[in-house]
Enzyme design. Sequence first.
Site, PDB file in Angstrom:
ATOM      1  N   HIS B  62      54.624  -6.842  -3.857  1.00 54.15           N
ATOM      2  CA  HIS B  62      56.000  -6.512  -3.485  1.00 54.15           C
ATOM      3  C   HIS B  62      56.275  -6.927  -2.054  1.00 54.15           C
ATOM      4  CE1 HIS B  62      55.483  -2.769  -1.024  1.00 54.15           C
ATOM      5  NE2 HIS B  62      54.422  -2.568  -1.765  1.00 54.15           N
ATOM      6  N   ASP B 164      51.853  -3.142   4.210  1.00 55.41           N
ATOM      7  CA  ASP B 164      52.230  -2.691   2.868  1.00 55.41           C
ATOM      8  C   ASP B 164      53.626  -3.245   2.586  1.00 55.41           C
ATOM      9  OD1 ASP B 164      52.978  -1.373   0.560  1.00 55.41           O
ATOM     10  OD2 ASP B 164      52.969   0.623   1.439  1.00 55.41           O
ATOM     11  N   GLU B 194      59.821  -2.169  -4.768  1.00 55.15           N
ATOM     12  CA  GLU B 194      58.644  -1.414  -5.208  1.00 55.15           C
ATOM     13  C   GLU B 194      58.651  -0.033  -4.588  1.00 55.15           C
ATOM     14  OE1 GLU B 194      54.371  -0.020  -5.054  1.00 55.15           O
ATOM     15  OE2 GLU B 194      55.831  -0.266  -3.450  1.00 55.15           O
ATOM     16  N   GLU B 195      59.040   0.026  -3.325  1.00 56.99           N
ATOM     17  CA  GLU B 195      58.932   1.279  -2.558  1.00 56.99           C
ATOM     18  C   GLU B 195      59.880   2.364  -3.065  1.00 56.99           C
ATOM     19  OE1 GLU B 195      56.607   1.913  -0.662  1.00 56.99           O
ATOM     20  OE2 GLU B 195      55.921   0.100   0.326  1.00 56.99           O
ATOM     21  N   ASP B 217      48.269  -5.188  -3.940  1.00 57.05           N
ATOM     22  CA  ASP B 217      48.952  -4.267  -3.034  1.00 57.05           C
ATOM     23  C   ASP B 217      47.891  -3.634  -2.132  1.00 57.05           C
ATOM     24  OD1 ASP B 217      50.869  -2.616  -1.850  1.00 57.05           O
ATOM     25  OD2 ASP B 217      51.749  -1.986  -3.757  1.00 57.05           O
ATOM     26  N   HIS B 303      52.423   3.314   5.506  1.00 51.83           N
ATOM     27  CA  HIS B 303      53.784   3.800   5.728  1.00 51.83           C
ATOM     28  C   HIS B 303      54.032   4.252   7.175  1.00 51.83           C
ATOM     29  CE1 HIS B 303      55.301   4.281   1.337  1.00 51.83           C
ATOM     30  NE2 HIS B 303      54.663   3.152   1.527  1.00 51.83           N
TER      31      HIS B 303
END
Lengths: 351, 330
Positions: B62, B164, B194-195, B217, B303
């Site tokens: 992603h 990420d 995706e998130e 990922d 994140h």
Amino acid sequence: MTGRDLLKALSGAKGVSGYESDLIPLLTEAFMPLIDQAREDKLGNLIMLKEGNGPEPRKKIMLAAHMDEIGLVVTGYEPGGFLRFANIGGIDDRVLLAQRVVVHGRKDLPGVIGAKPPHIQEPGEQEKTVKMEDLFIDVGLEDEVLEELIAIGDMVTLAQQPVNLQNDRYAGKAMDDRAGVVVMYLCLEVLAKLSHSADVYAVATVQEEVGIRGATVSTYDIVPDIGIALDVGHGDIPGVPESDTLPLGKGPGIAIGPQVHPRIYDRLVEVAKEWNIPYSIEPCTTPRGTDAFAIQVTQAGIPTALISLPLRYMHTPVETLEWKDLEAAGRLLAMFICAIDSDYVEGLQCF
Amino acid sequence: MEKMVKQLVEAYGPAGEEQQVASHIKDVIEPLVDRVSVDELGNVIAIKEGPAGAKKIMLAAHMDEIGVIVTDIDDAGFLRFANIGGVSPFTLIGQRVRFADGTVGVFGYEKLDGMKDLKLNKMYVDIGATSREEAEAKVGIGDKGVYHREFIGQGQRVIAKSLDNRIGCAVLIEAARRLENSPHEVYFVFTAQEEVGLRGARTAAYSLDPDYGIAVDVTDTGDTPEARRMAVSLGKGAAIKVKDSTIISHPLIKDLLVNTAKTKGIPYQMEVLERGGTDAGPIHLTRSGVPTGAVSIPCRYIHTPSEMVDLRDVENCIQLLVATLEGPLP
């Protein structure tokens, strides 16, 4: 093979969600005399077809019961020859202490989940549940050999062979939902002696316990006209209100709720009354949780119903149910299938 | 490699607004593949064609990133916001945010009784505006911002925002560059959204209808002080996924990856991720089912604006993918 033998064999066999392939030969052999064809799809669902005798194109009825079981997965090693683990599906941490397990490594190894003896516990320790992250499995091996034979990611099942209780009741692991698979078998046994116009797809689905995944893809493939999920419902136990449970031995629950097409529900109840088959009504308000939901929302939508077998102690290794409920559910389904014709199916399309 | 990763992580692309990063990826991968296109949801789909009758395998990384979205602008020109994807308020303190046009703001928060009361709705973004009008000249309701942080390479370790999953995008691009003679038709898919719920991969897999899927990922590690226990460490190799919340990797794909790593001597580790999902989830449930697995890049501080990966793991992931795609599929 009798239905009872099949139930016992299935309950004792291994097949954690995502790793159900060991069950396929067992099921194929048992079902083969009752069906016309069987195939395994790309995620491992076993799709079995018994053709109807109506003119083509025939309507399709899909029965779905999941064959996967909840279990454990190895997540790491602990010095001294111990294994750390996590859950696959809804494991209750409280039932894990002092269980026997089988670790499915390069070979199957028996193991135990150890527990700290009462003599050496700190004050107050007994009042708390031991969390899964603090538990470990002991298979009796030294560190080096352990890592050779067991990899991180290997599956673990609880080691519990089924037992026959009084009143023709059975207790064991994975009755949820291999008993549902046995109901499909019993239904097909009845259908073998009867005439039905629709094609019957009996699907032993995978990965229900981790998110109704097998039913999602197998339904997409079959696109049935009617889908019926067979699963288990909470049996009556002390301390839980009757309204939340189904009594053992009084027949299957016929679910009513958002995932159930009201006219299929009506017909199931009519059939049960007509043939004097015992049943309970099971209100199901939550839309998720069984293969019925996965079936219902597939492609352009499938008229769906849900039959629940009363089962006590769900998600423990002593799940308990009564044989005559399975027989009643099998008969109910068979009689329902025989009562289905094209006009009825067309009628379901106008809600 | 470092230069490519720097450009990828610094590109703007919150979930739902991936055009800038998508256009960059499209330019980079175009010369490496036979065809490239962007689909209706913004997924970039690059294809290396296989011989007639070849198996179709979909790789998915992603390209979107987490961020914030403006929900209100007050009279004094402060912006209120909500999260896009998994953003912790504690991570935002002291951070800077950048909008699509380059406008930069800083996060502030109201007076609190204690830090445990810190919630996103107690926070705001200050872009330096002195009035509503001045703020609205730069930023509107619905505008999205991402962490504003530069890439740092420090030996084998790199630190950046959005590793990420731009590091996964880098793995796919580099695999496309190195893959010369695959007997398969390979789809390199850079997925959107995706998130916020694995959305781009779902529709891309539906339209491509692949025979197999592999998601690429980042994954968590358990190698930091007093970390939650997890047998994945930075620098110990490509992580091969056993399960996460959205998939139990198909044993065929998991075993194929493990056996390829063993045969080629590529360092690998097994990943059992107890919380979190990947594009592998929606891919394997597409149509009548797609056997799918995942290769993961171990990553610390996911994140946050300071995610950290080890370039040796990245290299091992690329090698593992290329070796797998060059060999027969199950």
